[in-house]
Design a protein around this motif. Structure first.
Motif, PDB file in Angstrom:
ATOM      1  N   TRP A 214       0.783  -1.370   0.030  1.00  0.00           N
ATOM      2  CA  TRP A 214      -0.062  -0.061  -0.091  1.00  0.00           C
ATOM      3  C   TRP A 214       0.897   1.202   0.106  1.00  0.00           C
ATOM      4  O   TRP A 214       0.292   2.333  -0.187  1.00  0.00           O
ATOM      5  CB  TRP A 214      -1.125   0.027   1.060  1.00  0.00           C
ATOM      6  N   GLY A 215       2.275   1.388   0.300  1.00  0.00           N
ATOM      7  CA  GLY A 215       2.936   2.386   0.381  1.00  0.00           C
ATOM      8  C   GLY A 215       3.327   2.751  -1.105  1.00  0.00           C
ATOM      9  O   GLY A 215       3.695   3.971  -1.483  1.00  0.00           O
ATOM     10  N   THR A 216       3.179   1.677  -2.196  1.00  0.00           N
ATOM     11  CA  THR A 216       3.285   2.062  -3.342  1.00  0.00           C
ATOM     12  C   THR A 216       2.028   2.288  -4.395  1.00  0.00           C
ATOM     13  O   THR A 216       2.110   2.677  -5.429  1.00  0.00           O
ATOM     14  CB  THR A 216       4.169   0.781  -4.099  1.00  0.00           C
ATOM     15  N   THR A 217       0.793   2.283  -3.727  1.00  0.00           N
ATOM     16  CA  THR A 217      -0.371   2.132  -4.687  1.00  0.00           C
ATOM     17  C   THR A 217      -0.679   3.606  -4.868  1.00  0.00           C
ATOM     18  O   THR A 217      -1.278   3.736  -6.021  1.00  0.00           O
ATOM     19  CB  THR A 217      -1.403   1.519  -3.852  1.00  0.00           C
TER      20      THR A 217
ATOM     21  N   ALA B 235      -6.524  12.469  -5.876  1.00  0.00           N
ATOM     22  CA  ALA B 235      -5.205  12.418  -6.692  1.00  0.00           C
ATOM     23  C   ALA B 235      -5.007  13.438  -7.791  1.00  0.00           C
ATOM     24  O   ALA B 235      -4.208  13.641  -8.223  1.00  0.00           O
ATOM     25  CB  ALA B 235      -5.141  11.089  -7.090  1.00  0.00           C
ATOM     26  N   GLY B 236      -6.091  13.894  -8.002  1.00  0.00           N
ATOM     27  CA  GLY B 236      -6.294  15.070  -9.089  1.00  0.00           C
ATOM     28  C   GLY B 236      -5.879  16.645  -8.510  1.00  0.00           C
ATOM     29  O   GLY B 236      -5.736  17.513  -9.342  1.00  0.00           O
ATOM     30  N   TYR B 237      -5.951  16.707  -7.257  1.00  0.00           N
ATOM     31  CA  TYR B 237      -5.321  17.810  -6.557  1.00  0.00           C
ATOM     32  C   TYR B 237      -4.171  17.871  -5.619  1.00  0.00           C
ATOM     33  O   TYR B 237      -3.564  19.208  -5.309  1.00  0.00           O
ATOM     34  CB  TYR B 237      -6.683  18.241  -5.521  1.00  0.00           C
ATOM     35  N   LEU B 238      -3.688  16.565  -5.266  1.00  0.00           N
ATOM     36  CA  LEU B 238      -2.634  16.425  -4.307  1.00  0.00           C
ATOM     37  C   LEU B 238      -1.634  15.624  -4.989  1.00  0.00           C
ATOM     38  O   LEU B 238      -2.123  14.588  -5.455  1.00  0.00           O
ATOM     39  CB  LEU B 238      -3.108  16.133  -2.916  1.00  0.00           C
ATOM     40  N   ALA B 239      -0.200  15.564  -4.468  1.00  0.00           N
ATOM     41  CA  ALA B 239       0.795  14.684  -4.743  1.00  0.00           C
ATOM     42  C   ALA B 239       0.203  13.293  -3.929  1.00  0.00           C
ATOM     43  O   ALA B 239      -0.381  13.372  -2.681  1.00  0.00           O
ATOM     44  CB  ALA B 239       1.903  15.215  -4.362  1.00  0.00           C
TER      45      ALA B 239
ATOM     46  N   GLY C  70       1.976  11.353  -2.345  1.00  0.00           N
ATOM     47  CA  GLY C  70       2.722  10.931  -1.228  1.00  0.00           C
ATOM     48  C   GLY C  70       1.758  11.729  -0.174  1.00  0.00           C
ATOM     49  O   GLY C  70       1.704  11.230   1.237  1.00  0.00           O
ATOM     50  N   VAL C  71       1.182  12.995  -0.503  1.00  0.00           N
ATOM     51  CA  VAL C  71       0.363  13.722   0.619  1.00  0.00           C
ATOM     52  C   VAL C  71      -0.769  13.056   0.867  1.00  0.00           C
ATOM     53  O   VAL C  71      -1.114  13.132   2.156  1.00  0.00           O
ATOM     54  CB  VAL C  71       0.289  15.227  -0.001  1.00  0.00           C
ATOM     55  N   ILE C  72      -1.357  12.559  -0.055  1.00  0.00           N
ATOM     56  CA  ILE C  72      -2.812  11.743  -0.023  1.00  0.00           C
ATOM     57  C   ILE C  72      -2.470  10.422   1.258  1.00  0.00           C
ATOM     58  O   ILE C  72      -3.165  10.314   2.081  1.00  0.00           O
ATOM     59  CB  ILE C  72      -3.105  11.329  -1.068  1.00  0.00           C
ATOM     60  N   SER C  73      -1.467   9.853   0.969  1.00  0.00           N
ATOM     61  CA  SER C  73      -0.955   8.785   1.830  1.00  0.00           C
ATOM     62  C   SER C  73      -0.763   9.296   3.435  1.00  0.00           C
ATOM     63  O   SER C  73      -0.971   8.611   4.248  1.00  0.00           O
ATOM     64  CB  SER C  73       0.269   8.014   1.231  1.00  0.00           C
TER      65      SER C  73
ATOM     66  N   PHE D  53       3.204   3.938   5.488  1.00  0.00           N
ATOM     67  CA  PHE D  53       2.828   4.468   4.194  1.00  0.00           C
ATOM     68  C   PHE D  53       3.374   5.816   3.695  1.00  0.00           C
ATOM     69  O   PHE D  53       3.843   5.789   2.447  1.00  0.00           O
ATOM     70  CB  PHE D  53       1.175   4.252   3.929  1.00  0.00           C
ATOM     71  N   PRO D  54       3.524   7.028   4.185  1.00  0.00           N
ATOM     72  CA  PRO D  54       3.822   8.034   3.955  1.00  0.00           C
ATOM     73  C   PRO D  54       5.171   7.832   3.520  1.00  0.00           C
ATOM     74  O   PRO D  54       5.743   8.709   2.578  1.00  0.00           O
ATOM     75  CB  PRO D  54       3.484   9.223   5.267  1.00  0.00           C
TER      76      PRO D  54
END
Length: 297
Positions: free
Chosen positions: A13-16, A84-88, A90-93, A249-250
């Motif tokens: 999940w860290g890579t998804t 994902a259309g607004y944030l990187a 990694g930030v979502i994670s 994850f982050p």
């Protein structure tokens, strides 16, 4: 066994998140999520059938499998794909790592689990860290769009937490995570198909090999394998402790985002990440990965 499940979930999940970002584009979000779980559901059902392990939930369990599908295999991912259309990625994670806090609170509400002072301290550190991390994203012209992404990611995380509660209930009632996941992903695909029809979204067949590769990775590795390892942890050690996997994850996701998406680091967001991770690590300290039977409400 629990340590294996923990490490596997973190790496998968860290890579998804970067794979989700690679699917954002010409294909409507709801269609992308449908492709993911329709593929995952078919692979899961066929795999279990070939292994002779395919079971059908009882009539009384069907509504709970549907509830799990709504929280884990449809609406929550619509939120994450929109974010994902607004944030990187990694930030979502990082926002998703708040599942640790959400699960602790929801486990208290639904199962009567005690919320400790350590949980409250971790929550304060986590929120403070996220405020620092998003300070740059929320300043200037990008403020509105950043808030939209944060809202979608937070809603997706809350739905994910509710799904954890449903999965914990299902496991306690004798429905295995493998069976619930297999049928739940199929139900999730049907829910998404209904949403596609209701919204008038167009089925676009992707031609980009990067999109197709990301979709297959998300369907087979991220969904079939990842959800199975994670929800097996929920069944074995409880929803609050299983959510500690989100602590890591982050680190994985932001490392990938830095090289692939060009995510830029500054003093504020770096300090915010450290503080947010410290908050989660407060909860992670002295974590026991020994088997713990889930409680029923």
């Amino acid at each position: 066994m629990n340590l294996f499940l923990f490490v596997s979930t973190v790496l998968i999940w860290g890579t998804t998140w970067i794979a989700i970002a690679l699917q954002v584009g010409d294909v409507p979000v709801v269609v992308s999520v449908f492709y993911r779980f329709a593929t995952a559901g078919v692979v899961f059902i066929l795999g279990l059938a070939l292994l002779g392990r395919l079971e059908r939930p009882s009539a009384g369990q069907q509504k709970w499998v549907l509830a799990q599908a709504m929280c884990l295999f449809s609406f929550n991912f619509l939120c994450f794909y929109m974010a994902a259309g607004y944030l990187a990625s990694g930030v979502i994670s990082v926002i998703f790592s708040l599942a640790t806090i959400f699960n602790a609170v929801n486990a208290r509400l639904f199962f009567g689990d005690r919320i400790t002072a350590k949980t409250l301290l971790a929550g304060g550190l986590g929120v403070g860290g996220l405020m620092l991390m998003f300070a740059g994203d929320l300043s200037g012209a990008g403020t509105g769009e950043a808030w939209i992404g944060i809202l979608f990611a937070t809603c997706g995380t809350m739905l994910f937490s509710f799904g954890n509660m449903v999965s914990r209930r299902n496991s306690a009632s004798g429905l295995s995570p493998v069976t619930a996941n297999a049928w739940g992903m199929c139900y999730g695909a049907l829910i998404l198909m209904a949403l596609i029809w209701a919204s008038g979204s167009e089925f676009i067949l992707p031609q980009d090999p990067v999109y197709i590769g990301a979709m297959l990775y998300l369907a087979v590795i991220g969904s079939v394998v990842g959800f199975t390892t994670y929800l097996m942890m929920v069944a074995r050690i409880g929803s609050a402790k299983a959510a500690y996997a989100t602590v890591m994850f982050p680190i994985v996701a932001l490392a990938i985002s830095t090289f692939v998406e060009g995510y830029s680091w500054g003093v504020m967001n770096a300090a915010g990440l450290v503080l947010a991770l410290c908050g989660n690590l407060v909860m992670f300290t002295n974590l026991s990965l020994r088997r713990k039977a889930p409680q029923m409400a």
